[in-house]
Design an enzyme around this catalytic site. Structure first.
Site, PDB file in Angstrom:
ATOM      1  N   ARG A 179     -22.005 -53.592   6.167  1.00 42.60           N
ATOM      2  CA  ARG A 179     -23.307 -53.791   5.499  1.00 42.60           C
ATOM      3  C   ARG A 179     -23.427 -52.982   4.208  1.00 42.60           C
ATOM      4  O   ARG A 179     -24.212 -53.302   3.352  1.00 42.60           O
ATOM      5  CB  ARG A 179     -24.462 -53.475   6.438  1.00 42.60           C
ATOM      6  CG  ARG A 179     -24.595 -52.012   6.762  1.00 42.60           C
ATOM      7  CD  ARG A 179     -25.873 -51.730   7.500  1.00 42.60           C
ATOM      8  NE  ARG A 179     -25.823 -52.238   8.866  1.00 42.60           N
ATOM      9  CZ  ARG A 179     -26.593 -51.764   9.835  1.00 42.60           C
ATOM     10  NH1 ARG A 179     -27.474 -50.817   9.570  1.00 42.60           N
ATOM     11  NH2 ARG A 179     -26.511 -52.217  11.046  1.00 42.60           N
ATOM     12  N   HIS A 218     -19.116 -44.328   5.741  1.00 45.02           N
ATOM     13  CA  HIS A 218     -19.152 -44.941   7.077  1.00 45.02           C
ATOM     14  C   HIS A 218     -18.795 -46.409   6.904  1.00 45.02           C
ATOM     15  O   HIS A 218     -19.577 -47.187   6.356  1.00 45.02           O
ATOM     16  CB  HIS A 218     -20.559 -44.779   7.672  1.00 45.02           C
ATOM     17  CG  HIS A 218     -20.708 -45.331   9.048  1.00 45.02           C
ATOM     18  ND1 HIS A 218     -21.882 -45.266   9.749  1.00 45.02           N
ATOM     19  CD2 HIS A 218     -19.831 -45.964   9.882  1.00 45.02           C
ATOM     20  CE1 HIS A 218     -21.725 -45.824  10.942  1.00 45.02           C
ATOM     21  NE2 HIS A 218     -20.494 -46.271  11.036  1.00 45.02           N
ATOM     22  N   GLU A 225     -20.105 -32.960  15.304  1.00 43.23           N
ATOM     23  CA  GLU A 225     -21.248 -32.970  14.377  1.00 43.23           C
ATOM     24  C   GLU A 225     -22.470 -33.172  15.241  1.00 43.23           C
ATOM     25  O   GLU A 225     -22.607 -34.204  15.909  1.00 43.23           O
ATOM     26  CB  GLU A 225     -21.114 -34.102  13.355  1.00 43.23           C
ATOM     27  CG  GLU A 225     -22.309 -34.128  12.396  1.00 43.23           C
ATOM     28  CD  GLU A 225     -22.189 -35.233  11.348  1.00 43.23           C
ATOM     29  OE1 GLU A 225     -21.069 -35.515  10.881  1.00 43.23           O
ATOM     30  OE2 GLU A 225     -23.230 -35.826  11.018  1.00 43.23           O
ATOM     31  N   THR A 230     -27.371 -44.939  12.155  1.00 43.24           N
ATOM     32  CA  THR A 230     -26.875 -44.423  13.433  1.00 43.24           C
ATOM     33  C   THR A 230     -28.035 -43.762  14.172  1.00 43.24           C
ATOM     34  O   THR A 230     -28.666 -42.853  13.651  1.00 43.24           O
ATOM     35  CB  THR A 230     -25.750 -43.394  13.176  1.00 43.24           C
ATOM     36  OG1 THR A 230     -24.863 -43.950  12.219  1.00 43.24           O
ATOM     37  CG2 THR A 230     -24.999 -43.071  14.440  1.00 43.24           C
ATOM     38  N   HIS A 280     -27.572 -35.858   9.819  1.00 43.48           N
ATOM     39  CA  HIS A 280     -28.482 -36.988  10.019  1.00 43.48           C
ATOM     40  C   HIS A 280     -29.929 -36.586   9.782  1.00 43.48           C
ATOM     41  O   HIS A 280     -30.465 -35.733  10.475  1.00 43.48           O
ATOM     42  CB  HIS A 280     -28.343 -37.644  11.401  1.00 43.48           C
ATOM     43  CG  HIS A 280     -28.616 -39.124  11.308  1.00 43.48           C
ATOM     44  ND1 HIS A 280     -29.888 -39.628  11.207  1.00 43.48           N
ATOM     45  CD2 HIS A 280     -27.787 -40.187  11.225  1.00 43.48           C
ATOM     46  CE1 HIS A 280     -29.817 -40.939  11.098  1.00 43.48           C
ATOM     47  NE2 HIS A 280     -28.555 -41.309  11.093  1.00 43.48           N
ATOM     48  N   HIS A 314     -25.336 -44.980   0.815  1.00 40.00           N
ATOM     49  CA  HIS A 314     -26.532 -45.614   0.262  1.00 40.00           C
ATOM     50  C   HIS A 314     -26.340 -46.110  -1.165  1.00 40.00           C
ATOM     51  O   HIS A 314     -27.098 -46.961  -1.634  1.00 40.00           O
ATOM     52  CB  HIS A 314     -27.743 -44.697   0.392  1.00 40.00           C
ATOM     53  CG  HIS A 314     -28.138 -44.542   1.828  1.00 40.00           C
ATOM     54  ND1 HIS A 314     -28.646 -45.589   2.550  1.00 40.00           N
ATOM     55  CD2 HIS A 314     -28.019 -43.513   2.685  1.00 40.00           C
ATOM     56  CE1 HIS A 314     -28.859 -45.196   3.796  1.00 40.00           C
ATOM     57  NE2 HIS A 314     -28.472 -43.945   3.899  1.00 40.00           N
ATOM     58  N   ASN A 327     -22.590 -38.040   1.753  1.00 34.38           N
ATOM     59  CA  ASN A 327     -22.389 -39.413   2.228  1.00 34.38           C
ATOM     60  C   ASN A 327     -22.862 -40.387   1.133  1.00 34.38           C
ATOM     61  O   ASN A 327     -24.015 -40.313   0.692  1.00 34.38           O
ATOM     62  CB  ASN A 327     -23.221 -39.580   3.511  1.00 34.38           C
ATOM     63  CG  ASN A 327     -23.120 -40.959   4.104  1.00 34.38           C
ATOM     64  OD1 ASN A 327     -23.188 -41.955   3.399  1.00 34.38           O
ATOM     65  ND2 ASN A 327     -22.988 -41.033   5.407  1.00 34.38           N
ATOM     66  N   ARG A 333     -18.758 -49.564   8.451  1.00 30.52           N
ATOM     67  CA  ARG A 333     -19.324 -50.195   9.642  1.00 30.52           C
ATOM     68  C   ARG A 333     -18.627 -51.509   9.918  1.00 30.52           C
ATOM     69  O   ARG A 333     -18.135 -52.173   9.007  1.00 30.52           O
ATOM     70  CB  ARG A 333     -20.827 -50.442   9.451  1.00 30.52           C
ATOM     71  CG  ARG A 333     -21.650 -49.170   9.333  1.00 30.52           C
ATOM     72  CD  ARG A 333     -23.116 -49.503   9.255  1.00 30.52           C
ATOM     73  NE  ARG A 333     -23.627 -49.887  10.554  1.00 30.52           N
ATOM     74  CZ  ARG A 333     -24.381 -49.108  11.325  1.00 30.52           C
ATOM     75  NH1 ARG A 333     -24.740 -47.911  10.934  1.00 30.52           N
ATOM     76  NH2 ARG A 333     -24.796 -49.534  12.499  1.00 30.52           N
ATOM     77  N   GLU A 391     -16.286 -42.028   8.618  1.00 26.66           N
ATOM     78  CA  GLU A 391     -17.115 -42.189   9.813  1.00 26.66           C
ATOM     79  C   GLU A 391     -16.866 -43.574  10.352  1.00 26.66           C
ATOM     80  O   GLU A 391     -16.872 -44.555   9.580  1.00 26.66           O
ATOM     81  CB  GLU A 391     -18.590 -42.127   9.393  1.00 26.66           C
ATOM     82  CG  GLU A 391     -19.297 -40.869   9.780  1.00 26.66           C
ATOM     83  CD  GLU A 391     -20.713 -40.892   9.266  1.00 26.66           C
ATOM     84  OE1 GLU A 391     -21.069 -39.900   8.622  1.00 26.66           O
ATOM     85  OE2 GLU A 391     -21.435 -41.879   9.463  1.00 26.66           O
TER      86      GLU A 391
HETATM   87  N1  PXP Z   1     -23.820 -37.994   9.973  1.00 23.69           N
HETATM   88  C1  PXP Z   1     -23.643 -39.187  10.579  1.00 23.69           C
HETATM   89  C2  PXP Z   1     -22.719 -39.236  11.740  1.00 23.69           C
HETATM   90  C3  PXP Z   1     -24.266 -40.352  10.112  1.00 23.69           C
HETATM   91  O1  PXP Z   1     -24.068 -41.522  10.735  1.00 23.69           O
HETATM   92  C4  PXP Z   1     -25.087 -40.261   8.964  1.00 23.69           C
HETATM   93  C5  PXP Z   1     -25.746 -41.488   8.431  1.00 23.69           C
HETATM   94  O2  PXP Z   1     -24.795 -42.377   7.971  1.00 23.69           O
HETATM   95  C6  PXP Z   1     -25.241 -39.004   8.362  1.00 23.69           C
HETATM   96  C7  PXP Z   1     -24.624 -37.887   8.897  1.00 23.69           C
HETATM   97  C8  PXP Z   1     -26.066 -38.820   7.138  1.00 23.69           C
HETATM   98  O3  PXP Z   1     -27.392 -39.021   7.446  1.00 23.69           O
HETATM   99  P1  PXP Z   1     -28.469 -39.104   6.271  1.00 23.69           P
HETATM  100  O4  PXP Z   1     -28.102 -40.275   5.417  1.00 23.69           O
HETATM  101  O5  PXP Z   1     -29.753 -39.272   7.011  1.00 23.69           O
HETATM  102  O6  PXP Z   1     -28.380 -37.809   5.517  1.00 23.69           O
END
Ligand code: PXP
Length: 241
Positions: A49, A43, A151, A101, A191, A10, A7, A45, A70
């Site tokens: 953001r 993601h 998931e 999330t 997550h 960030h 992902n 949003r 996402e």
């Molecule tokens: N899965 C989902 C559905 C999420 O919303 C997120 C965070 O955006 C993640 C996985 C990844 O989580 P993390 O950034 O804590 O690894």
């Protein structure tokens, strides 16, 4: 062999902190693939953001693996997904005030709405996943909706500070994985997973993919993105099939 989807939200968070042009999530996605990620997650949003529409469009064009979009189950996002045509959509709940999330999607009682929401996406060949808590009712509802993947939300496990609470959350997830696999759902996890807490899943068979962002980007600040992704990819590939 379990797969790693990275992902890159960030990277966009850091860019948006200055509303500038760097760091570039498109470049990060490319480097993550070169380092062994088998999927890229963004993601988009509602409040934009971090990830912006142009990020999704550009990553769609440059992604060599699989793009996971996402998103919340809104009409706007459905339209964007149909236009972008990602390999996967993962439906997540979204609240404007949350930092990230915070919990799984509520599928119970929303089966028909979510089924109808996914229908045009499935018709286009886009595969779906529902981000849910390891709650048997949610898992059964996900199956009724007709998604191929779920998931399971690992955030409560990752956040639990106390040993017993952590083990309790872990047991719920492991039972949820077994239940879901038993009724024909494919299971991803995500997550709050990091290089240490992920080890709890190393002997759990049948997990398709780990969805990881924050811990990889945090490590990348110290050792670089290539090494951070390689280390995590190596780890998940050493886990049970
Ligand atoms: N899965 C989902 C559905 C999420 O919303 C997120 C965070 O955006 C993640 C996985 C990844 O989580 P993390 O950034 O804590 O690894």
């Amino acid at each position: 062999m379990p797969q790693l989807a990275v992902n890159v939200d960030h990277v966009a968070t850091l860019r948006q902190a200055r509303m500038g042009i760097e760091p570039e999530p498109v470049t990060a996605a490319y480097l993550a693939e070169m380092a062994g990620a088998t999927g890229i997650i963004v993601h988009l949003r509602e409040d934009r953001r971090h990830i912006q529409d142009r990020d999704v469009e550009l990553i769609r064009k440059t992604c060599n693996t699989r793009l996971h979009l996402e998103m919340a189950a809104t009409e706007e996002m459905q339209g964007i997904a149909l236009g972008i045509d990602p390999e996967f959509v993962c439906l997540v709940p979204e609240k404007r005030e949350e930092l990230t999330t915070e919990g799984g999607l509520n599928c119970v009682g929303n089966e028909q709405r979510l089924k109808d929401f996914l229908a045009p996406l499935h018709a286009k060949g886009i595969r779906s996943s529902l981000f849910i808590d390891a709650d048997p009712k949610q898992i059964e509802a996900a199956r009724a909706i007709g998604t191929e993947y779920i998931e399971i939300h690992t955030g409560h496990y990752a956040d639990a500070k106390e040993f017993n609470a952590r083990n309790e959350e872990l047991s719920k997830i492991i039972e949820g994985i077994r239940l879901a696999q038993g009724i024909g759902l494919k299971v991803n996890l995500g997550h709050g997973l990091n290089y240490r807490n992920i080890l709890a899943f190393k002997d759990v068979p049948g997990i398709m993919e780990y969805s990881i962002g924050h811990s990889i980007m945090a490590k990348a600040i110290y050792v670089g993105l290539d090494r951070a992704v390689r280390d995590m990819a190596e780890l998940v590939r050493s886990f049970a099939d």
